[in-house]
Design an enzyme around this catalytic site. Structure first.
Site, PDB file in Angstrom:
ATOM      1  N   ASN A  99      63.571  48.006  -3.181  1.00  0.00           N
ATOM      2  CA  ASN A  99      62.630  47.109  -2.519  1.00  0.00           C
ATOM      3  C   ASN A  99      62.074  47.868  -1.315  1.00  0.00           C
ATOM      4  O   ASN A  99      62.686  47.878  -0.252  1.00  0.00           O
ATOM      5  CB  ASN A  99      63.440  45.865  -2.090  1.00  0.00           C
ATOM      6  CG  ASN A  99      62.584  44.772  -1.516  1.00  0.00           C
ATOM      7  OD1 ASN A  99      61.417  44.966  -1.231  1.00  0.00           O
ATOM      8  ND2 ASN A  99      63.208  43.607  -1.310  1.00  0.00           N
ATOM      9  N   ARG A 144      60.015  46.904  -6.573  1.00  0.00           N
ATOM     10  CA  ARG A 144      59.141  45.801  -6.175  1.00  0.00           C
ATOM     11  C   ARG A 144      57.789  46.404  -5.791  1.00  0.00           C
ATOM     12  O   ARG A 144      57.725  47.263  -4.915  1.00  0.00           O
ATOM     13  CB  ARG A 144      59.764  45.071  -4.989  1.00  0.00           C
ATOM     14  CG  ARG A 144      58.901  43.974  -4.460  1.00  0.00           C
ATOM     15  CD  ARG A 144      59.587  43.256  -3.309  1.00  0.00           C
ATOM     16  NE  ARG A 144      58.614  42.473  -2.594  1.00  0.00           N
ATOM     17  CZ  ARG A 144      58.717  42.140  -1.324  1.00  0.00           C
ATOM     18  NH1 ARG A 144      59.776  42.526  -0.622  1.00  0.00           N
ATOM     19  NH2 ARG A 144      57.788  41.425  -0.730  1.00  0.00           N
ATOM     20  N   HIS A 157      55.201  37.893  -1.906  1.00  0.00           N
ATOM     21  CA  HIS A 157      56.618  37.510  -1.764  1.00  0.00           C
ATOM     22  C   HIS A 157      57.109  36.800  -3.023  1.00  0.00           C
ATOM     23  O   HIS A 157      58.021  35.969  -2.959  1.00  0.00           O
ATOM     24  CB  HIS A 157      56.844  36.565  -0.562  1.00  0.00           C
ATOM     25  CG  HIS A 157      56.761  37.230   0.772  1.00  0.00           C
ATOM     26  ND1 HIS A 157      56.235  36.594   1.880  1.00  0.00           N
ATOM     27  CD2 HIS A 157      57.148  38.455   1.184  1.00  0.00           C
ATOM     28  CE1 HIS A 157      56.295  37.416   2.913  1.00  0.00           C
ATOM     29  NE2 HIS A 157      56.842  38.552   2.525  1.00  0.00           N
ATOM     30  N   ARG A 163      51.337  40.562  11.972  1.00  0.00           N
ATOM     31  CA  ARG A 163      50.087  40.279  11.250  1.00  0.00           C
ATOM     32  C   ARG A 163      49.458  38.987  11.760  1.00  0.00           C
ATOM     33  O   ARG A 163      50.169  38.020  12.048  1.00  0.00           O
ATOM     34  CB  ARG A 163      50.351  40.144   9.751  1.00  0.00           C
ATOM     35  CG  ARG A 163      50.669  41.462   9.077  1.00  0.00           C
ATOM     36  CD  ARG A 163      51.002  41.294   7.612  1.00  0.00           C
ATOM     37  NE  ARG A 163      52.351  41.744   7.322  1.00  0.00           N
ATOM     38  CZ  ARG A 163      52.987  41.572   6.166  1.00  0.00           C
ATOM     39  NH1 ARG A 163      52.394  40.958   5.168  1.00  0.00           N
ATOM     40  NH2 ARG A 163      54.212  42.018   6.007  1.00  0.00           N
ATOM     41  N   GLY A 189      64.804  36.302   7.232  1.00  0.00           N
ATOM     42  CA  GLY A 189      65.417  36.474   8.554  1.00  0.00           C
ATOM     43  C   GLY A 189      65.357  35.253   9.466  1.00  0.00           C
ATOM     44  O   GLY A 189      66.387  34.734   9.900  1.00  0.00           O
ATOM     45  N   GLY A 213      64.044  32.150   8.683  1.00  0.00           N
ATOM     46  CA  GLY A 213      64.382  30.925   7.948  1.00  0.00           C
ATOM     47  C   GLY A 213      65.879  30.740   7.768  1.00  0.00           C
ATOM     48  O   GLY A 213      66.400  29.630   7.834  1.00  0.00           O
ATOM     49  N   HIS A 216      68.308  32.171   9.708  1.00  0.00           N
ATOM     50  CA  HIS A 216      69.149  32.289  10.910  1.00  0.00           C
ATOM     51  C   HIS A 216      68.661  31.537  12.140  1.00  0.00           C
ATOM     52  O   HIS A 216      69.412  31.446  13.116  1.00  0.00           O
ATOM     53  CB  HIS A 216      69.308  33.769  11.287  1.00  0.00           C
ATOM     54  CG  HIS A 216      69.875  34.597  10.188  1.00  0.00           C
ATOM     55  ND1 HIS A 216      71.165  34.422   9.729  1.00  0.00           N
ATOM     56  CD2 HIS A 216      69.330  35.569   9.427  1.00  0.00           C
ATOM     57  CE1 HIS A 216      71.382  35.276   8.738  1.00  0.00           C
ATOM     58  NE2 HIS A 216      70.285  35.969   8.528  1.00  0.00           N
ATOM     59  N   GLU A 256      65.784  39.195  -3.322  1.00  0.00           N
ATOM     60  CA  GLU A 256      64.690  39.742  -4.138  1.00  0.00           C
ATOM     61  C   GLU A 256      65.225  40.743  -5.160  1.00  0.00           C
ATOM     62  O   GLU A 256      64.702  40.850  -6.273  1.00  0.00           O
ATOM     63  CB  GLU A 256      63.661  40.424  -3.220  1.00  0.00           C
ATOM     64  CG  GLU A 256      62.901  39.406  -2.387  1.00  0.00           C
ATOM     65  CD  GLU A 256      62.283  39.973  -1.127  1.00  0.00           C
ATOM     66  OE1 GLU A 256      62.845  40.924  -0.545  1.00  0.00           O
ATOM     67  OE2 GLU A 256      61.231  39.454  -0.712  1.00  0.00           O
TER      68      GLU A 256
HETATM   69  P1  AMP Z   1      63.308  39.872   7.374  1.00  0.00           P
HETATM   70  O1  AMP Z   1      61.921  40.440   7.282  1.00  0.00           O
HETATM   71  O2  AMP Z   1      63.589  38.801   6.388  1.00  0.00           O
HETATM   72  O3  AMP Z   1      64.384  40.925   7.430  1.00  0.00           O
HETATM   73  O4  AMP Z   1      63.368  39.139   8.807  1.00  0.00           O
HETATM   74  C1  AMP Z   1      63.314  39.857  10.018  1.00  0.00           C
HETATM   75  C2  AMP Z   1      63.062  38.912  11.164  1.00  0.00           C
HETATM   76  O5  AMP Z   1      64.022  37.852  11.140  1.00  0.00           O
HETATM   77  C3  AMP Z   1      63.262  39.563  12.539  1.00  0.00           C
HETATM   78  O6  AMP Z   1      62.096  40.181  12.992  1.00  0.00           O
HETATM   79  C4  AMP Z   1      63.624  38.382  13.402  1.00  0.00           C
HETATM   80  O7  AMP Z   1      62.436  37.824  13.937  1.00  0.00           O
HETATM   81  C5  AMP Z   1      64.199  37.362  12.461  1.00  0.00           C
HETATM   82  N1  AMP Z   1      65.641  37.102  12.687  1.00  0.00           N
HETATM   83  C6  AMP Z   1      66.686  37.757  12.169  1.00  0.00           C
HETATM   84  N2  AMP Z   1      67.852  37.221  12.609  1.00  0.00           N
HETATM   85  C7  AMP Z   1      67.498  36.180  13.424  1.00  0.00           C
HETATM   86  C8  AMP Z   1      68.220  35.222  14.198  1.00  0.00           C
HETATM   87  N3  AMP Z   1      69.562  35.208  14.224  1.00  0.00           N
HETATM   88  N4  AMP Z   1      67.506  34.319  14.908  1.00  0.00           N
HETATM   89  C9  AMP Z   1      66.168  34.335  14.880  1.00  0.00           C
HETATM   90  N5  AMP Z   1      65.428  35.195  14.172  1.00  0.00           N
HETATM   91  C10 AMP Z   1      66.086  36.109  13.457  1.00  0.00           C
END
Ligand code: AMP
Length: 395
Positions: free
Chosen positions: A9, A90, A179, A239, A329, A331, A333, A380
Protein backbone atom coordinates in the site's frame (compact mmCIF):
# COMPACT_ATOMS: atom_id res chain seq x y z
CA UNK A 1 8.24 -24.22 2.16
CA UNK A 2 4.88 -22.50 2.60
CA UNK A 3 3.67 -20.00 0.03
CA UNK A 4 3.15 -16.37 0.93
CA UNK A 5 1.50 -13.30 -0.58
CA UNK A 6 2.47 -9.69 0.01
CA UNK A 7 0.09 -6.68 0.10
CA UNK A 8 1.68 -3.32 -0.72
CA UNK A 9 0.00 0.00 0.00
CA UNK A 10 2.24 2.80 -1.22
CA UNK A 11 1.64 6.53 -0.83
CA UNK A 12 3.65 9.41 -2.23
CA UNK A 13 6.34 9.18 0.47
CA UNK A 14 5.35 6.09 2.44
CA UNK A 15 4.77 2.39 1.98
CA UNK A 16 2.82 -0.06 4.14
CA UNK A 17 3.01 -3.82 3.74
CA UNK A 18 1.60 -7.04 5.14
CA UNK A 19 2.91 -10.53 4.41
CA UNK A 20 0.32 -13.31 4.60
CA UNK A 21 0.69 -17.03 4.85
CA UNK A 22 -1.34 -18.13 1.83
CA UNK A 23 -3.31 -21.15 3.03
CA UNK A 24 -4.16 -19.81 6.51
CA UNK A 25 -4.48 -16.15 5.51
CA UNK A 26 -2.60 -15.20 8.69
CA UNK A 27 -0.39 -12.11 8.87
CA UNK A 28 3.25 -13.17 9.26
CA UNK A 29 4.83 -9.73 9.24
CA UNK A 30 3.79 -6.14 8.65
CA UNK A 31 5.29 -2.70 8.69
CA UNK A 32 5.77 0.60 7.00
CA UNK A 33 8.45 2.81 5.53
CA UNK A 34 7.93 6.52 6.11
CA UNK A 35 9.44 9.66 4.59
CA UNK A 36 10.84 7.91 1.50
CA UNK A 37 13.13 10.31 -0.40
CA UNK A 38 13.85 12.44 2.68
CA UNK A 39 16.90 12.37 4.88
CA UNK A 40 15.09 10.92 7.89
CA UNK A 41 13.33 7.85 6.43
CA UNK A 42 12.33 5.17 8.94
CA UNK A 43 11.50 1.49 8.57
CA UNK A 44 9.05 -0.02 11.06
CA UNK A 45 8.83 -3.80 11.06
CA UNK A 46 6.51 -5.99 13.15
CA UNK A 47 6.56 -9.77 13.66
CA UNK A 48 4.67 -11.68 16.40
CA UNK A 49 3.67 -8.39 18.05
CA UNK A 50 7.34 -7.28 18.29
CA UNK A 51 7.97 -3.92 16.69
CA UNK A 52 11.37 -2.58 15.62
CA UNK A 53 11.97 0.87 14.18
CA UNK A 54 15.15 1.75 12.39
CA UNK A 55 16.35 4.93 10.72
CA UNK A 56 17.56 4.13 7.24
CA UNK A 57 17.95 6.57 4.35
CA UNK A 58 15.80 5.46 1.43
CA UNK A 59 15.95 7.50 -1.73
CA UNK A 60 13.01 5.99 -3.57
CA UNK A 61 10.36 3.25 -3.58
CA UNK A 62 12.83 0.73 -5.04
CA UNK A 63 15.08 1.23 -1.99
CA UNK A 64 12.09 0.96 0.36
CA UNK A 65 10.92 -2.29 -1.23
CA UNK A 66 14.45 -3.69 -1.13
CA UNK A 67 14.52 -2.88 2.60
CA UNK A 68 11.19 -4.66 3.14
CA UNK A 69 12.35 -7.82 1.35
CA UNK A 70 15.71 -7.75 3.19
CA UNK A 71 13.84 -7.34 6.48
CA UNK A 72 11.71 -10.42 5.71
CA UNK A 73 14.84 -12.45 4.86
CA UNK A 74 17.04 -11.38 7.78
CA UNK A 75 14.24 -11.95 10.30
CA UNK A 76 13.70 -15.43 8.74
CA UNK A 77 10.01 -14.78 8.05
CA UNK A 78 11.03 -16.08 4.64
CA UNK A 79 14.12 -18.15 3.87
CA UNK A 80 14.02 -17.44 0.15
CA UNK A 81 12.41 -14.76 -2.01
CA UNK A 82 10.63 -17.44 -4.10
CA UNK A 83 8.30 -18.13 -1.14
CA UNK A 84 6.45 -14.92 -2.07
CA UNK A 85 4.35 -16.08 -5.00
CA UNK A 86 2.34 -12.89 -5.53
CA UNK A 87 2.35 -9.20 -4.69
CA UNK A 88 -0.77 -7.01 -4.62
CA UNK A 89 -0.57 -3.25 -5.10
CA UNK A 90 -3.06 -0.54 -4.19
CA UNK A 91 -3.31 1.72 -7.25
CA UNK A 92 -4.83 5.16 -6.88
CA UNK A 93 -6.69 5.79 -10.15
CA UNK A 94 -8.29 3.19 -12.39
CA UNK A 95 -10.23 5.73 -14.47
CA UNK A 96 -13.23 4.17 -16.24
CA UNK A 97 -11.20 1.07 -17.06
CA UNK A 98 -10.92 -0.99 -13.91
CA UNK A 99 -14.07 -1.94 -12.06
CA UNK A 100 -12.27 -4.95 -10.56
CA UNK A 101 -8.73 -5.89 -9.56
CA UNK A 102 -6.55 -7.24 -12.39
CA UNK A 103 -3.33 -9.15 -12.97
CA UNK A 104 -0.60 -6.72 -13.93
CA UNK A 105 0.83 -6.99 -17.46
CA UNK A 106 2.38 -4.52 -19.90
CA UNK A 107 -1.02 -3.17 -20.97
CA UNK A 108 -2.14 -2.60 -17.36
CA UNK A 109 1.13 -0.81 -16.58
CA UNK A 110 0.68 1.42 -19.63
CA UNK A 111 -2.86 2.30 -18.49
CA UNK A 112 -1.70 3.11 -14.94
CA UNK A 113 0.93 5.39 -16.45
CA UNK A 114 -1.60 7.02 -18.77
CA UNK A 115 -3.92 7.61 -15.81
CA UNK A 116 -1.15 9.50 -13.98
CA UNK A 117 -2.60 12.71 -15.43
CA UNK A 118 -5.63 12.11 -13.19
CA UNK A 119 -3.61 11.21 -10.09
CA UNK A 120 -0.18 12.83 -10.47
CA UNK A 121 0.84 12.35 -6.82
CA UNK A 122 -0.05 8.68 -6.57
CA UNK A 123 -0.21 6.68 -9.84
CA UNK A 124 3.49 7.26 -10.68
CA UNK A 125 4.65 5.97 -7.26
CA UNK A 126 2.23 3.05 -7.47
CA UNK A 127 3.75 2.14 -10.82
CA UNK A 128 7.26 2.57 -9.36
CA UNK A 129 6.24 -0.01 -6.72
CA UNK A 130 5.16 -2.50 -9.41
CA UNK A 131 8.39 -2.00 -11.35
CA UNK A 132 10.51 -2.35 -8.22
CA UNK A 133 8.97 -5.77 -7.54
CA UNK A 134 9.56 -6.82 -11.14
CA UNK A 135 13.26 -6.29 -10.42
CA UNK A 136 13.37 -7.71 -6.89
CA UNK A 137 10.89 -10.61 -7.18
CA UNK A 138 10.74 -11.33 -10.94
CA UNK A 139 8.97 -14.68 -10.42
CA UNK A 140 6.06 -13.30 -8.37
CA UNK A 141 2.72 -12.51 -10.03
CA UNK A 142 1.52 -8.94 -9.51
CA UNK A 143 -2.08 -7.83 -8.96
CA UNK A 144 -3.52 -4.30 -8.99
CA UNK A 145 -6.33 -3.23 -6.64
CA UNK A 146 -7.75 0.16 -7.65
CA UNK A 147 -8.88 2.81 -5.17
CA UNK A 148 -11.69 3.72 -7.54
CA UNK A 149 -13.19 0.24 -8.16
CA UNK A 150 -15.49 0.04 -5.11
CA UNK A 151 -17.18 3.25 -6.24
CA UNK A 152 -18.23 2.04 -9.70
CA UNK A 153 -21.73 1.51 -8.35
CA UNK A 154 -22.19 5.28 -7.83
CA UNK A 155 -25.12 6.27 -10.11
CA UNK A 156 -24.74 8.90 -12.87
CA UNK A 157 -26.79 11.48 -10.95
CA UNK A 158 -24.04 11.43 -8.29
CA UNK A 159 -20.99 11.08 -10.51
CA UNK A 160 -21.76 13.68 -13.18
CA UNK A 161 -20.49 17.25 -12.84
CA UNK A 162 -22.43 20.21 -14.19
CA UNK A 163 -19.98 20.73 -17.07
CA UNK A 164 -20.55 20.55 -20.85
CA UNK A 165 -21.30 16.90 -21.58
CA UNK A 166 -18.35 16.34 -23.92
CA UNK A 167 -15.88 16.68 -21.02
CA UNK A 168 -17.45 13.50 -19.66
CA UNK A 169 -18.03 11.75 -22.99
CA UNK A 170 -14.64 12.44 -24.57
CA UNK A 171 -12.38 13.03 -21.56
CA UNK A 172 -13.87 10.92 -18.75
CA UNK A 173 -14.27 13.89 -16.41
CA UNK A 174 -16.60 12.65 -13.65
CA UNK A 175 -16.57 11.73 -9.98
CA UNK A 176 -14.67 8.47 -9.37
CA UNK A 177 -14.25 8.29 -5.58
CA UNK A 178 -11.19 6.96 -3.75
CA UNK A 179 -10.14 5.07 -0.59
CA UNK A 180 -12.09 2.15 -2.12
CA UNK A 181 -10.25 -0.66 -0.27
CA UNK A 182 -10.83 1.08 3.07
CA UNK A 183 -14.53 1.80 2.54
CA UNK A 184 -15.08 -1.70 1.12
CA UNK A 185 -13.33 -3.31 4.09
CA UNK A 186 -15.44 -1.29 6.55
CA UNK A 187 -18.69 -2.06 4.73
CA UNK A 188 -17.92 -5.81 4.62
CA UNK A 189 -16.75 -5.87 8.24
CA UNK A 190 -19.79 -3.96 9.52
CA UNK A 191 -22.15 -6.28 7.63
CA UNK A 192 -20.29 -9.30 9.05
CA UNK A 193 -20.31 -7.94 12.62
CA UNK A 194 -23.78 -6.40 12.77
CA UNK A 195 -25.78 -8.15 10.04
CA UNK A 196 -27.06 -6.86 6.72
CA UNK A 197 -30.36 -5.48 8.08
CA UNK A 198 -28.72 -3.19 10.65
CA UNK A 199 -26.26 -1.87 8.07
CA UNK A 200 -28.48 -1.30 5.02
CA UNK A 201 -27.99 2.48 4.93
CA UNK A 202 -24.44 3.16 6.03
CA UNK A 203 -22.05 6.11 5.99
CA UNK A 204 -18.36 5.27 6.38
CA UNK A 205 -16.05 8.10 7.47
CA UNK A 206 -12.39 7.46 6.55
CA UNK A 207 -10.65 10.22 8.49
CA UNK A 208 -6.89 9.91 8.13
CA UNK A 209 -4.35 12.26 6.67
CA UNK A 210 -6.43 11.84 3.52
CA UNK A 211 -10.15 11.80 4.29
CA UNK A 212 -13.33 10.79 2.53
CA UNK A 213 -16.89 9.80 3.31
CA UNK A 214 -18.80 7.09 1.46
CA UNK A 215 -22.54 6.44 1.36
CA UNK A 216 -23.24 2.72 0.99
CA UNK A 217 -26.64 1.15 0.33
CA UNK A 218 -26.93 -2.61 0.86
CA UNK A 219 -23.14 -2.92 0.80
CA UNK A 220 -22.59 -0.92 -2.41
CA UNK A 221 -21.11 2.56 -2.73
CA UNK A 222 -23.65 5.14 -3.93
CA UNK A 223 -21.58 8.26 -3.26
CA UNK A 224 -18.06 9.35 -2.35
CA UNK A 225 -16.89 12.76 -1.20
CA UNK A 226 -13.76 12.42 -3.32
CA UNK A 227 -14.23 13.18 -6.98
CA UNK A 228 -12.31 13.25 -10.25
CA UNK A 229 -9.20 13.24 -8.05
CA UNK A 230 -8.47 12.59 -4.34
CA UNK A 231 -8.25 16.35 -3.78
CA UNK A 232 -12.03 16.76 -3.65
CA UNK A 233 -14.49 16.59 -0.77
CA UNK A 234 -13.51 17.20 2.83
CA UNK A 235 -10.64 19.40 3.85
CA UNK A 236 -7.84 17.01 4.85
CA UNK A 237 -4.42 17.12 6.54
CA UNK A 238 -2.84 19.19 3.76
CA UNK A 239 -5.46 19.05 0.97
CA UNK A 240 -8.06 21.76 0.49
CA UNK A 241 -11.04 19.56 -0.38
CA UNK A 242 -13.90 21.33 -2.21
CA UNK A 243 -13.56 25.02 -2.89
CA UNK A 244 -15.35 27.40 -5.25
CA UNK A 245 -13.71 26.56 -8.63
CA UNK A 246 -13.45 30.25 -9.51
CA UNK A 247 -10.84 30.67 -6.74
CA UNK A 248 -8.29 28.80 -8.86
CA UNK A 249 -8.05 31.15 -11.89
CA UNK A 250 -8.39 34.08 -9.47
CA UNK A 251 -5.27 32.98 -7.54
CA UNK A 252 -3.37 32.11 -10.72
CA UNK A 253 -4.01 35.57 -12.13
CA UNK A 254 -3.61 37.58 -8.93
CA UNK A 255 -0.35 35.90 -7.80
CA UNK A 256 1.04 34.92 -11.23
CA UNK A 257 1.05 31.29 -10.17
CA UNK A 258 1.24 28.41 -12.65
CA UNK A 259 -1.30 25.59 -12.49
CA UNK A 260 1.53 23.42 -11.06
CA UNK A 261 2.08 25.98 -8.25
CA UNK A 262 -1.64 26.03 -7.49
CA UNK A 263 -1.84 22.24 -7.57
CA UNK A 264 0.97 22.05 -5.01
CA UNK A 265 -0.69 24.68 -2.83
CA UNK A 266 -4.04 22.85 -2.90
CA UNK A 267 -2.50 19.41 -2.22
CA UNK A 268 0.35 20.16 0.17
CA UNK A 269 -0.12 23.57 1.82
CA UNK A 270 -3.87 23.64 2.47
CA UNK A 271 -6.36 21.77 4.67
CA UNK A 272 -5.77 21.60 8.42
CA UNK A 273 -2.14 22.68 7.94
CA UNK A 274 -2.96 25.66 5.76
CA UNK A 275 -5.86 26.88 7.91
CA UNK A 276 -4.09 26.49 11.24
CA UNK A 277 -0.61 27.49 10.04
CA UNK A 278 0.54 24.92 12.57
CA UNK A 279 0.11 21.23 11.73
CA UNK A 280 -1.77 18.67 9.63
CA UNK A 281 -2.10 16.43 12.68
CA UNK A 282 -5.37 16.50 14.63
CA UNK A 283 -3.50 15.65 17.87
CA UNK A 284 -1.33 18.78 17.58
CA UNK A 285 -4.30 20.94 16.73
CA UNK A 286 -6.34 19.60 19.60
CA UNK A 287 -3.53 20.36 22.04
CA UNK A 288 -2.97 23.83 20.61
CA UNK A 289 -6.69 24.62 20.63
CA UNK A 290 -6.91 23.60 24.29
CA UNK A 291 -4.04 25.99 25.00
CA UNK A 292 -6.03 28.81 23.37
CA UNK A 293 -4.71 28.81 19.79
CA UNK A 294 -7.66 30.21 17.82
CA UNK A 295 -6.44 29.21 14.36
CA UNK A 296 -6.07 25.59 15.54
CA UNK A 297 -9.65 25.73 16.86
CA UNK A 298 -10.86 27.27 13.60
CA UNK A 299 -9.24 24.49 11.54
CA UNK A 300 -10.89 21.83 13.71
CA UNK A 301 -14.26 23.61 13.55
CA UNK A 302 -14.18 23.76 9.74
CA UNK A 303 -13.12 20.08 9.55
CA UNK A 304 -15.93 18.91 11.82
CA UNK A 305 -18.50 21.11 10.06
CA UNK A 306 -17.61 19.65 6.66
CA UNK A 307 -17.91 16.08 7.97
CA UNK A 308 -21.34 16.94 9.41
CA UNK A 309 -22.44 18.45 6.09
CA UNK A 310 -21.48 15.33 4.16
CA UNK A 311 -23.26 13.12 6.67
CA UNK A 312 -26.39 15.26 6.23
CA UNK A 313 -26.11 15.07 2.43
CA UNK A 314 -25.48 11.33 2.39
CA UNK A 315 -28.40 10.66 4.71
CA UNK A 316 -30.49 12.15 1.91
CA UNK A 317 -28.79 9.92 -0.70
CA UNK A 318 -29.64 6.92 1.47
CA UNK A 319 -33.09 8.23 2.48
CA UNK A 320 -32.18 7.61 6.14
CA UNK A 321 -29.29 6.23 8.12
CA UNK A 322 -28.86 2.91 9.95
CA UNK A 323 -25.16 2.98 10.77
CA UNK A 324 -22.35 5.53 10.92
CA UNK A 325 -18.80 4.15 11.02
CA UNK A 326 -15.57 5.99 11.85
CA UNK A 327 -12.19 4.69 10.67
CA UNK A 328 -8.50 5.60 9.91
CA UNK A 329 -6.15 7.60 12.16
CA UNK A 330 -8.56 10.31 13.31
CA UNK A 331 -11.73 8.19 13.04
CA UNK A 332 -10.26 5.34 15.10
CA UNK A 333 -8.50 7.39 17.76
CA UNK A 334 -10.04 10.83 18.20
CA UNK A 335 -12.99 10.64 20.60
CA UNK A 336 -13.05 14.45 20.49
CA UNK A 337 -13.68 14.60 16.70
CA UNK A 338 -16.29 11.81 16.84
CA UNK A 339 -18.08 13.57 19.69
CA UNK A 340 -17.97 16.95 17.93
CA UNK A 341 -19.30 15.46 14.66
CA UNK A 342 -22.15 13.62 16.38
CA UNK A 343 -23.15 16.63 18.51
CA UNK A 344 -24.90 18.12 15.45
CA UNK A 345 -26.58 14.86 14.42
CA UNK A 346 -29.08 14.58 17.25
CA UNK A 347 -31.83 15.53 14.73
CA UNK A 348 -31.11 12.14 13.12
CA UNK A 349 -31.41 10.41 16.48
CA UNK A 350 -27.63 9.92 16.89
CA UNK A 351 -26.67 9.61 20.57
CA UNK A 352 -23.22 8.60 21.74
CA UNK A 353 -22.26 6.70 24.89
CA UNK A 354 -19.52 9.07 26.10
CA UNK A 355 -17.62 6.43 28.02
CA UNK A 356 -17.54 3.99 25.10
CA UNK A 357 -16.57 6.82 22.77
CA UNK A 358 -13.64 7.79 25.01
CA UNK A 359 -12.55 4.12 25.05
CA UNK A 360 -12.61 3.85 21.19
CA UNK A 361 -15.04 0.92 21.65
CA UNK A 362 -16.41 -1.00 18.67
CA UNK A 363 -19.92 0.35 19.29
CA UNK A 364 -20.14 3.86 20.71
CA UNK A 365 -23.88 4.58 20.37
CA UNK A 366 -26.07 4.95 23.45
CA UNK A 367 -28.84 2.35 23.93
CA UNK A 368 -31.52 4.85 22.84
CA UNK A 369 -29.65 6.04 19.73
CA UNK A 370 -31.73 5.62 16.55
CA UNK A 371 -28.54 5.32 14.47
CA UNK A 372 -25.86 2.77 15.33
CA UNK A 373 -22.37 4.25 15.54
CA UNK A 374 -19.22 2.11 15.29
CA UNK A 375 -15.43 2.50 15.31
CA UNK A 376 -13.80 -0.10 13.06
CA UNK A 377 -10.04 -0.15 12.37
CA UNK A 378 -9.52 -0.20 8.62
CA UNK A 379 -7.47 -2.89 6.87
CA UNK A 380 -6.82 -2.01 3.25
CA UNK A 381 -4.20 -4.75 2.99
CA UNK A 382 -6.85 -7.40 3.75
CA UNK A 383 -8.74 -6.29 0.62
CA UNK A 384 -5.51 -6.31 -1.42
CA UNK A 385 -4.77 -9.87 -0.19
CA UNK A 386 -8.32 -10.98 -1.01
CA UNK A 387 -7.95 -9.51 -4.51
CA UNK A 388 -4.66 -11.37 -5.11
CA UNK A 389 -6.42 -14.66 -4.37
CA UNK A 390 -9.47 -13.77 -6.45
CA UNK A 391 -7.51 -12.65 -9.50
CA UNK A 392 -5.10 -15.59 -9.40
CA UNK A 393 -7.91 -18.07 -8.73
CA UNK A 394 -6.36 -19.25 -5.46
CA UNK A 395 -8.90 -20.94 -3.15
P1 AMP B 1 -3.81 7.77 8.71
O1 AMP B 1 -3.63 8.52 7.43
O2 AMP B 1 -5.02 6.90 8.74
O3 AMP B 1 -2.56 7.05 9.16
O4 AMP B 1 -4.08 8.89 9.83
C1 AMP B 1 -3.08 9.81 10.22
C2 AMP B 1 -3.70 10.92 11.02
O5 AMP B 1 -4.47 10.38 12.10
C3 AMP B 1 -2.66 11.82 11.72
O6 AMP B 1 -2.24 12.85 10.89
C4 AMP B 1 -3.44 12.34 12.90
O7 AMP B 1 -4.09 13.55 12.52
C5 AMP B 1 -4.51 11.33 13.16
N1 AMP B 1 -4.35 10.62 14.45
C6 AMP B 1 -3.64 9.51 14.70
N2 AMP B 1 -3.74 9.16 16.00
C7 AMP B 1 -4.57 10.09 16.57
C8 AMP B 1 -5.07 10.30 17.89
N3 AMP B 1 -4.76 9.48 18.91
N4 AMP B 1 -5.88 11.37 18.09
C9 AMP B 1 -6.19 12.19 17.08
N5 AMP B 1 -5.76 12.04 15.82
C10 AMP B 1 -4.96 11.01 15.57
Amino acid sequence: MSQKILAINSGSSSLKFKLYELSEQTVLASGHVDRIGQRNSTFTFEIHGQKTIQAEKMDDHLAAIQAVVNGLLTSHVIEHKSEIIAVGHRISHGGRFYTHPVKVDAAVKAKIKELSVLSPLHNPVNLAGIEAFEKILPEAAEVATFDTSFHYTIPPKAYMYGLPYNYFKDHDIRRYGFHGPSHEYIVLKARELFGTQQTRRMITCHLGNGASLCAALDGKSVNSSMGFTPLAGLLMGTRSGDIDPEIIPFIEERFHMSSEDVRKMLNQDSGLLGLSGLSNDVRDLNQAAKAGNQRAQLALDVYVHQIQQYIGAYTTDLNGLDMLVFTAGVGEHSAMIRQAVCAQLTFLGVKLDDEKNRADALRIDAPNSRVKVAVIPTDEEAIIARDIKQVLGIK
